[in-house]
Design a protein around this motif. Sequence first.
Motif, short mmCIF file in Angstrom:
data_model
loop_
_atom_site.label_atom_id
_atom_site.label_comp_id
_atom_site.label_asym_id
_atom_site.label_seq_id
_atom_site.Cartn_x
_atom_site.Cartn_y
_atom_site.Cartn_z
N ALA A 1 0.85 -1.18 0.00
CA ALA A 1 0.00 0.00 0.00
C ALA A 1 0.89 1.24 0.00
O ALA A 1 2.11 1.16 0.20
N THR B 1 0.98 5.76 1.00
CA THR B 1 0.34 6.87 1.71
C THR B 1 0.18 8.07 0.80
O THR B 1 0.93 8.24 -0.18
N LEU C 1 -2.65 6.23 4.92
CA LEU C 1 -2.78 5.09 4.02
C LEU C 1 -3.97 5.23 3.07
O LEU C 1 -5.05 5.67 3.48
N TRP D 1 -6.55 1.33 2.54
CA TRP D 1 -5.96 0.33 3.42
C TRP D 1 -6.91 -0.83 3.69
O TRP D 1 -6.51 -1.99 3.72
N SER D 2 -8.19 -0.54 3.91
CA SER D 2 -9.14 -1.63 4.20
C SER D 2 -9.23 -2.60 3.03
O SER D 2 -9.38 -3.81 3.22
N HIS E 1 -6.78 -3.25 0.93
CA HIS E 1 -5.55 -4.03 0.96
C HIS E 1 -5.63 -5.13 2.02
O HIS E 1 -5.21 -6.27 1.78
N SER F 1 -4.05 -2.50 11.48
CA SER F 1 -4.18 -1.06 11.24
C SER F 1 -3.41 -0.26 12.29
O SER F 1 -2.74 0.73 11.97
N ALA G 1 0.26 -0.53 11.56
CA ALA G 1 0.61 0.28 10.39
C ALA G 1 0.68 1.76 10.75
O ALA G 1 1.61 2.48 10.34
N GLU G 2 -0.27 2.22 11.51
CA GLU G 2 -0.30 3.63 11.89
C GLU G 2 0.91 3.99 12.76
O GLU G 2 1.50 5.07 12.60
N THR H 1 -0.04 0.49 -7.36
CA THR H 1 -0.07 1.18 -6.08
C THR H 1 0.87 2.39 -6.01
O THR H 1 0.48 3.47 -5.58
#
Length: 299
Positions: free
Chosen positions: A37, A39, A44, A47-48, A50, A73, A76-77, A256
Amino acid sequence: MNAPIVYLNGQFLPFADAALPLHDAGFVAGATVVDNARTFRHKLFRWSDHLTRFRHDCDACFVPLEATEAHLSAMAEELIAHNAKLLPGCGELQVVLFATPGPLGFYLGETHHGPPTLGMVTYPLPFGRYRKYFTEGVTLAFLENGASGSLLSPTVKHRSRMLWHVADHTARRLTGNPLALGMPLGPGEALTETSVANFLAVIDGTVVSPPPETVLAGISLQVVRELCDSLGLPFQDRPLDIKTLRQASEAMLCGTAFCLAGVNDGNLGQWPGPVFQKLLAAWSDRVGVDIASQFLSHG
């Protein structure tokens, strides 16, 4: 910490300290499910979607994935919050999520395998790598991959993405362009995809993609479908081959990292084409970033 970190098997580590054992199935058998993914403004994008694809692919490939979407999530954050601070100027990140079945016990004389490996890593989005896609378009070579002309010999024992590695290097040798991409052709010279993106052609005003059962379920491809719908552009999934491609007024790649790029080939219609330009402008509006300018202004 003034160095990038990664997430690996439940903990954050300095990038330089992260490692997998040599008996991990991801290395031994190339058994790795991966998703990539990016940004926009350090947030992101899709993201959901992915995560949905990642979980589906883990299930399909018998790779255990116990982590919830909420956990992934949050990791990732946290990863982005730390690593984005190390970016120059208006840099962006690519986030790679990967999973393997884990270490294979029999390599150590054990009867049990695992536990599964789960990791997440970021790297600066390489604007320079894709800049010429926006200034010169994409150079694309269509490569035979049938029984009589296989890109990768069936006698070669290999792991994972060797086909794409050989395809891209073959394309660069044939075209003389160090950034060229190769597209292995399916049966009957059927068009497929490249190592970094899905392929699209514009034929009689319709954006056409190869059938979904023959190519990756690209998140960027999904975005193009949505943009076409919002712009009133016809979109169709149907087989494409070299002969049909002669009818194309333009061709594009969607992936992507760079979102959308036009293919620059005199045999594939206009570059940059009007449909490509319209879609790229709509994509830029959606994310609040001038995508082409972002690549042109970064090193």
